[in-house]
Design a protein around this motif. Structure first.
Motif, PDB file in Angstrom:
ATOM      1  N   GLY A 179      -1.969  10.801   8.026  1.00  0.00           N
ATOM      2  CA  GLY A 179      -3.026  10.346   6.920  1.00  0.00           C
ATOM      3  C   GLY A 179      -2.776  10.918   5.611  1.00  0.00           C
ATOM      4  O   GLY A 179      -3.652  11.673   5.188  1.00  0.00           O
ATOM      5  N   GLU A 180      -1.713  10.527   4.887  1.00  0.00           N
ATOM      6  CA  GLU A 180      -1.324  11.092   3.800  1.00  0.00           C
ATOM      7  C   GLU A 180      -1.257  10.169   2.685  1.00  0.00           C
ATOM      8  O   GLU A 180      -0.921   9.087   2.793  1.00  0.00           O
ATOM      9  CB  GLU A 180       0.266  11.625   3.888  1.00  0.00           C
TER      10      GLU A 180
ATOM     11  N   GLY B 290       1.236  17.131   3.644  1.00  0.00           N
ATOM     12  CA  GLY B 290       0.727  17.488   2.078  1.00  0.00           C
ATOM     13  C   GLY B 290       1.155  16.214   1.110  1.00  0.00           C
ATOM     14  O   GLY B 290       1.655  15.423   1.408  1.00  0.00           O
ATOM     15  N   GLY B 291       1.076  16.879  -0.189  1.00  0.00           N
ATOM     16  CA  GLY B 291       0.999  15.661  -1.098  1.00  0.00           C
ATOM     17  C   GLY B 291       2.487  15.457  -1.493  1.00  0.00           C
ATOM     18  O   GLY B 291       3.023  14.312  -2.081  1.00  0.00           O
ATOM     19  N   GLY B 292       3.520  16.362  -1.094  1.00  0.00           N
ATOM     20  CA  GLY B 292       5.058  16.057  -1.096  1.00  0.00           C
ATOM     21  C   GLY B 292       5.820  16.601  -2.177  1.00  0.00           C
ATOM     22  O   GLY B 292       5.242  17.497  -2.709  1.00  0.00           O
TER      23      GLY B 292
ATOM     24  N   THR C 179      -0.784   0.907   6.074  1.00  0.00           N
ATOM     25  CA  THR C 179       0.011   0.982   7.217  1.00  0.00           C
ATOM     26  C   THR C 179      -0.358   2.610   7.922  1.00  0.00           C
ATOM     27  O   THR C 179      -0.621   2.798   8.977  1.00  0.00           O
ATOM     28  CB  THR C 179       1.392   0.912   7.359  1.00  0.00           C
ATOM     29  N   GLU C 180      -0.660   3.473   6.630  1.00  0.00           N
ATOM     30  CA  GLU C 180      -1.153   5.003   7.135  1.00  0.00           C
ATOM     31  C   GLU C 180      -2.232   5.034   7.660  1.00  0.00           C
ATOM     32  O   GLU C 180      -2.514   5.680   8.795  1.00  0.00           O
ATOM     33  CB  GLU C 180      -0.759   5.804   5.994  1.00  0.00           C
ATOM     34  N   ASN C 181      -3.239   3.949   7.074  1.00  0.00           N
ATOM     35  CA  ASN C 181      -4.733   4.168   7.635  1.00  0.00           C
ATOM     36  C   ASN C 181      -4.547   3.515   9.376  1.00  0.00           C
ATOM     37  O   ASN C 181      -5.379   4.199  10.125  1.00  0.00           O
ATOM     38  CB  ASN C 181      -5.592   3.245   6.891  1.00  0.00           C
TER      39      ASN C 181
ATOM     40  N   SER D 172       7.454   5.911   5.889  1.00  0.00           N
ATOM     41  CA  SER D 172       6.820   5.240   5.025  1.00  0.00           C
ATOM     42  C   SER D 172       6.539   6.184   3.708  1.00  0.00           C
ATOM     43  O   SER D 172       6.772   5.762   2.412  1.00  0.00           O
ATOM     44  CB  SER D 172       5.536   4.971   5.473  1.00  0.00           C
ATOM     45  N   LEU D 173       6.376   7.338   3.848  1.00  0.00           N
ATOM     46  CA  LEU D 173       6.152   8.441   2.803  1.00  0.00           C
ATOM     47  C   LEU D 173       7.325   8.556   1.851  1.00  0.00           C
ATOM     48  O   LEU D 173       7.441   8.517   0.789  1.00  0.00           O
ATOM     49  CB  LEU D 173       5.650   9.815   3.215  1.00  0.00           C
TER      50      LEU D 173
END
Length: 372
Positions: free
Chosen positions: A29-30, A322-324, A261-263, A291-292
């Protein structure tokens, strides 16, 4: 406890109390939290501990055992660097009308800074939890998390969502937190990996990330622009993904595809966990990372190599967390494959001339609380 000894040496007095708040790792869930979506983090065993006493004069004196030099802040705007995360909590509480004076604080932490495990949220929530008790504010845990988020958003200037602070404040041992970031309704989900012969390895790439540098803010702006173009309050409200993507282009299209799609992936993981099919969540972790990497564009070579090497070594699934732009990856690994995965990742880094990453198993830990 060394934070108490340091307080005595620094301020020649006993602290009124000691509080601890953990960092967090996000199972999945990012970049959905600030899009009013769903997240599934859990608190980790590492965090920030604060020895604190109140002051009547409004002055904040603080010292981090990691940062070194003690600081005295008479006007909150004087704070710089790491101190802004702590001092911002005083600012946010005062802005909300709470009668908060000053304090003496000594901070100790073992969350690796920049590893994507929310050392900043742990610091904010530890300070917020201490001030809530010392000044008798009566705030619920989620209210403390919201104060901490406001400190980071409006005082530090990092437009994060609520996930990190909520996980730090509300975490429970042995459980993940399923949080609806719109309603702020949260419920715990049992996450007993050991019972299924699994471990979740955190792979710290050693690449420091600084989310306040603008790249995170640009991703959030892309999402807000896309939601506005689609006529919805937030990307969480997109129900016809194909139709939405047909109306968007470029970055807005890619960001929307990831968030929607992440949701769905978060909800799918919840379903599998409830069914006891913990081993089967790996494919969803893999899909989240792709996806990220490709749609939200927040990965980096070190994260990609960590994920790819983990999977080659036999991990059930892996993803950046995390945020990346650096920080850590997580890998879901069967007990009998842990050494193989560790070796595969370490070897992949060595082949590229990179320093060996830190690799640690993580289990869900308790959230913010008073220690003494």
């Amino acid at each position: 406890m060394r934070v108490v000894e340091a307080f005595r040496e620094t301020f020649d007095a006993e602290p009124r109390g000691v509080w601890h708040a953990p960092g967090r790792v996000n199972l999945i869930g990012e970049h959905t939290d600030y899009n009013d979506g769903f997240v599934l983090p859990f608190a980790v065993p590492w965090g920030v501990t604060a020895a604190v006493s109140p002051r009547a004069d409004g002055v904040v004196r603080l010292w981090s055992l990691q940062a070194g030099t003690p600081l005295t802040v008479e006007t909150l705007d004087e704070a710089e660097g790491w101190a802004r995360y702590a001092v911002g909590v005083f600012w946010a509480l005062r802005e909300a009308g709470h009668p908060v004076g000053g304090a003496d604080l000594v901070i100790d932490g073992d969350v690796p800074r920049g590893a994507g495990l929310s050392s900043s949220a742990a610091l904010e929530v530890a300070v917020g939890t201490a001030l809530n008790e010392l000044y008798g504010l009566g705030l619920a845990k989620m209210e403390v998390a919201l104060v901490a988020q406001r400190a980071e958003n409006d005082f530090v200037g990092m437009p994060c969502g609520i996930m990190d602070q909520a996980a730090s404040a509300l975490g429970e041992q042995g459980k993940a937190l399923f949080l609806d970031c719109r309603s702020l309704a949260g419920r715990t989900i049992p996450l007993d990996l050991a019972a299924h012969g699994l471990q979740l390895l955190i792979i710290n790439t050693g690449v420091h990330h600084e989310l306040a540098d603008g790249r995170y803010a640009r991703r959030r702006q892309d999402c807000e622009n896309a939601a506005k173009r689609l006529g919805v309050d937030a990307l969480r409200d997109v129900t016809d993904l194909a139709g939405a993507l047909g109306r968007l282009s470029g970055d807005e299209r890619r960001r929307t595809q990831h968030v929607v799609t992440e949701n769905h992936r978060v909800e799918a993981v919840i379903g599998l966990l409830r069914a006891g099919a913990v081993r089967e969540i790996g494919a969803l972790l893999n899909a989240s990372h792709l996806s990220l990497r490709d749609q939200f564009e927040v990965s980096c070579p070190e994260l990609d190599v960590a994920v790819e090497a983990s999977i080659r070594g036999g991990a059930r699934g892996a993803r950046m967390t995390g945020g990346g732009f650096g920080g850590s990856a997580v890998a879901l690994v069967a007990d009998d494959r842990v050494k193989t995965v560790r070796d595969a990742v370490t070897r992949a880094y060595a082949e590229r001339g990179w320093a060996a990453p830190g690799i640690h198993p993580a289990t869900p830990a308790a959230g913010a609380r008073r220690l003494a």
